[in-house]
Every structure is written in structure tokens, then in C-alpha cells.
Design a protein around this motif. Structure first.
Motif, PDB file in Angstrom:
ATOM      1  N   ASN A  57       5.562   3.269  -6.927  1.00 14.08           N
ATOM      2  CA  ASN A  57       5.020   4.585  -7.222  1.00 14.08           C
ATOM      3  C   ASN A  57       3.557   4.692  -6.806  1.00 14.08           C
ATOM      4  N   ASN A  58       2.750   3.785  -7.293  1.00 14.22           N
ATOM      5  CA  ASN A  58       1.317   3.848  -7.011  1.00 14.22           C
ATOM      6  C   ASN A  58       0.912   2.779  -6.007  1.00 14.22           C
ATOM      7  N   MET A  59       0.313   3.198  -4.907  1.00 17.97           N
ATOM      8  CA  MET A  59      -0.340   2.280  -3.976  1.00 17.97           C
ATOM      9  C   MET A  59      -1.841   2.536  -4.072  1.00 17.97           C
ATOM     10  N   ARG A  96      -0.609  -2.760  -5.135  1.00 20.13           N
ATOM     11  CA  ARG A  96      -0.010  -1.778  -6.011  1.00 20.13           C
ATOM     12  C   ARG A  96      -1.064  -1.311  -7.012  1.00 20.13           C
ATOM     13  N   GLY A  97      -1.040  -0.064  -7.364  1.00 19.44           N
ATOM     14  CA  GLY A  97      -1.894   0.428  -8.422  1.00 19.44           C
ATOM     15  C   GLY A  97      -1.309   0.010  -9.750  1.00 19.44           C
ATOM     16  N   GLY A  98      -2.100  -0.613 -10.611  1.00 13.95           N
ATOM     17  CA  GLY A  98      -1.570  -1.111 -11.870  1.00 13.95           C
ATOM     18  C   GLY A  98      -1.341  -2.607 -11.768  1.00 13.95           C
ATOM     19  N   ASN A 110       5.802   1.950   5.882  1.00 17.66           N
ATOM     20  CA  ASN A 110       5.327   0.982   4.877  1.00 17.66           C
ATOM     21  C   ASN A 110       3.830   0.730   5.046  1.00 17.66           C
ATOM     22  N   THR A 111       3.077   1.797   5.193  1.00 23.55           N
ATOM     23  CA  THR A 111       1.657   1.683   5.487  1.00 23.55           C
ATOM     24  C   THR A 111       0.853   2.616   4.585  1.00 23.55           C
ATOM     25  N   VAL A 112      -0.289   2.117   4.166  1.00 26.38           N
ATOM     26  CA  VAL A 112      -1.239   2.906   3.390  1.00 26.38           C
ATOM     27  C   VAL A 112      -2.556   2.929   4.162  1.00 26.38           C
ATOM     28  N   TYR A 113      -3.220   4.071   4.140  1.00 23.92           N
ATOM     29  CA  TYR A 113      -4.455   4.244   4.887  1.00 23.92           C
ATOM     30  C   TYR A 113      -5.599   4.601   3.949  1.00 23.92           C
ATOM     31  N   LEU A 114      -6.816   4.302   4.415  1.00 25.86           N
ATOM     32  CA  LEU A 114      -8.017   4.762   3.723  1.00 25.86           C
ATOM     33  C   LEU A 114      -9.000   5.242   4.779  1.00 25.86           C
ATOM     34  N   PRO A 163      -0.073   8.123  -5.801  1.00 24.58           N
ATOM     35  CA  PRO A 163       1.291   8.000  -6.298  1.00 24.58           C
ATOM     36  C   PRO A 163       2.276   8.573  -5.289  1.00 24.58           C
ATOM     37  N   TRP A 164       3.561   8.383  -5.550  1.00 19.75           N
ATOM     38  CA  TRP A 164       4.586   9.009  -4.717  1.00 19.75           C
ATOM     39  C   TRP A 164       4.408  10.519  -4.780  1.00 19.75           C
ATOM     40  N   ASN A 165       4.288  11.010  -5.964  1.00 15.44           N
ATOM     41  CA  ASN A 165       3.988  12.417  -6.193  1.00 15.44           C
ATOM     42  C   ASN A 165       2.986  12.493  -7.320  1.00 15.44           C
TER      43      ASN A 165
END
Length: 114
Positions: free
Chosen positions: A32-34, A97-99, A76-80, A52-54
Motif C-alpha cells: 500500500n505505502n511506498m 515500504r512506508g511503515g 515496480n518503480t517509485v520515483y522522487l 499510498p496506492w490510493n
């Protein structure tokens, strides 16, 4: 086992921009959270942004209006995206992961000169 490979860091002058990428082995669809974290020399690792996903995206106050987190579940990628960088943004940046986090990747170094 989920693993993270961060890239995109570098050396920039104050006011510059960088775009960090984090490729995750394993699907992030069910995560859910990245999040992106950073650790400056002599300081504890801190949460920078969480997506989050939403739902509502979170940013630490010091980066609001300058950083933007996004995710592409198909890759499968997260950006900043980091704009108007400041010397105090200098740190090693990690995604996770967030959390409750998984094992940390090697991170990517961001150095901002004044």
C-alpha cells in the motif's frame, strides 16, 4: 524477498534538480505505502515522502512544494522528483515500504553544494 535498487543521485548546486528512481524486485502492487527516506551524516534516517496506492501523499515539511513522489506499479518503480535542492537535502536516499520496512538497499547519494 523484496529488494530495492535506488539510482539517480549525484552532485548538484543549490537550486538544481534530480530525479531518483527505485526499482523493486517483487511486485509493489500489494504494498500500500511506498516511501523515500534519507539519512544525512551524523543523523538518523528520516521519512521524506510516502505514497499510498490510493489516498493522501505525505511529505515532510522541509520538502513540501519542492519534492514529488510517484509510483508506477506496472514497472515496480517509485520515483522522487527533487527540485530547488538545498544543501540541507544532502543525504543518502533510500526507498522502502512506508511503515514496517524491509531490508534496506544501498541507497543513492545526493550532494547539494551551496
Amino acid at each position: 524477498q523484496v529488494q530495492f535498487v535506488e539510482s539517480g543521485g549525484g552532485f548538484v548546486h543549490a537550486g538544481g534538480s534530480l530525479r531518483l528512481s527505485c526499482v523493486i524486485s517483487g511486485s509493489i502492487t500489494n504494498i500500500n505505502n511506498m516511501a523515500w527516506y534519507r539519512q544525512a551524516p551524523g543523523k538518523q534516517r528520516e521519512l521524506v515522502a510516502r505514497i499510498p496506492w490510493n489516498g493522501v501523499i505525505y511529505y515532510v515539511d522541509s520538502v513540501k512544494g519542492r519534492f514529488a513522489i510517484s509510483r508506477d506499479n506496472t514497472k515496480n518503480t517509485v520515483y522522487l522528483q527533487m527540485n530547488n535542492l538545498k544543501p540541507e537535502d544532502t543525504a543518502v536516499y533510500y526507498c522502502n515500504r512506508g511503515g514496517q520496512v524491509y531490508s534496506w538497499g544501498q541507497g543513492t547519494q545526493v550532494t547539494v553544494s551551496s
